[in-house]
Structures are given as structure tokens and as C-alpha cells.
Design a protein around this motif. Structure first.
Motif, short mmCIF file in Angstrom:
data_model
loop_
_atom_site.label_atom_id
_atom_site.label_comp_id
_atom_site.label_asym_id
_atom_site.label_seq_id
_atom_site.Cartn_x
_atom_site.Cartn_y
_atom_site.Cartn_z
N ASN A 116 -24.96 -14.39 -52.90
CA ASN A 116 -25.69 -13.94 -54.07
C ASN A 116 -27.07 -14.59 -54.04
N LYS A 162 -25.96 -8.14 -58.31
CA LYS A 162 -25.70 -6.72 -58.08
C LYS A 162 -25.65 -6.45 -56.57
N PRO A 167 -36.55 -16.51 -52.97
CA PRO A 167 -35.37 -16.65 -53.82
C PRO A 167 -35.30 -18.05 -54.43
N VAL A 195 -28.07 -9.27 -55.00
CA VAL A 195 -29.32 -9.81 -55.51
C VAL A 195 -29.19 -9.81 -57.03
N ASN A 196 -29.29 -10.98 -57.61
CA ASN A 196 -29.09 -11.16 -59.05
C ASN A 196 -27.75 -10.59 -59.52
N VAL A 218 -30.52 -15.21 -55.98
CA VAL A 218 -31.09 -15.22 -57.32
C VAL A 218 -32.60 -15.32 -57.19
#
Length: 140
Positions: free
Chosen positions: A137, A90, A125, A87-88, A139
Motif C-alpha cells: 500500500n 485502492k 510517497p 495507492v491510498n 500512501v
């Protein structure tokens, strides 16, 4: 692996691969057929003991007239893979999914993960990026 290493004169890595196999063999019993294949692979490195063990297994002809075992890629195919979910950028979760999972199903599984939901905080998201079948991933 050992055959490829022999062709490329990478003897240390070939021996290392055989040691990995021996460690696994100690944990699990293997069939006589698999042990015979291992002896054929071992024979260029330890010819005398390989020939002796080959004879003890009841073979009359030399181990050195045996055909090199062929590699079957179907035997090493993974049924499941570990999908990394970020997520973002990480790492937030690792989930097990089937190898042939579609991109859409992978995204759905990632968004349904409890650990990921905690970071999304009920936000939608902005973007979900699926990279090479092993990484997602999200974002926000």
C-alpha cells in the motif's frame, strides 16, 4: 487434501478435490504412475471400479494393499506470486514477482509500475507498507 479430508470425515470436499483433479486430467495427459496414485486415492470411494482399473493396469495384488500416496509440499510451491499494489488503499495494479522477493525489491517493483506512476503524479510517497509478502500500500 483427500487424505486430510478423509481423516476429518469431510467426504464431500474429498470428492470435490478428486473432481478438480479429473477436470485437470482431461486437459493434460498424466503419467501411468500418477493415474495409479489417483486410483489408490479413489479406492475408498469407488472400491469396485478402482480394483477393476488397477487390475487392467497389470497389477496382480489388490489396490487395497497399496500404500497411501505421500504429499510432497515441494511440488506445489509457486515460483511467482501476484503482488497487489494499492495507492491510498485502492487497488491500482497487480504485478507478478518471484516468490522469494525481498521487501525492498517488491517496493521498487511497485513504484516502477506504470499504473502506479500515473496515480503518484511525480509525488514522492509518504509511506510504503508491505503486508505479508502479497500486498503493498503506497500512501501519498
Amino acid at each position: 487434501k483427500v487424505g486430510d479430508d478423509l481423516e476429518n470425515l469431510k467426504f464431500n470436499t474429498a470428492i470435490s478435490a478428486m473432481m478438480v483433479f479429473l477436470n485437470e486430467m482431461e486437459k493434460n495427459q498424466i503419467s501411468k504412475k500418477d493415474f495409479e496414485k489417483f486410483l489408490v486415492i479413489l479406492s475408498p470411494f469407488a472400491p469396485h471400479i478402482s480394483e477393476e482399473l488397477w487390475e487392467k493396469l497389470g497389477h496382480k495384488e489388490s489396490i487395497f494393499v497399496q500404500e497411501w500416496p505421500q504429499f510432497d509440499p515441494e511440488l506445489i510451491k509457486e515460483e511467482n506470486i501476484e503482488l497487489i499494489v494499492q495507492v491510498n488503499g485502492k487497488l491500482r495494479d497487480k504485478i507478478q514477482v518471484s516468490t522469494g522477493i525481498s521487501e525492498e525489491d517488491a517496493k521498487k517493483a511497485a513504484l516502477e509500475s506504470e499504473k502506479v506512476k500515473a496515480f503518484l503524479e511525480d509525488k514522492e510517497p509518504k509511506k510504503v507498507i508491505f503486508v505479508k509478502g502479497k500486498l503493498i500500500n503506497i500512501v501519498i
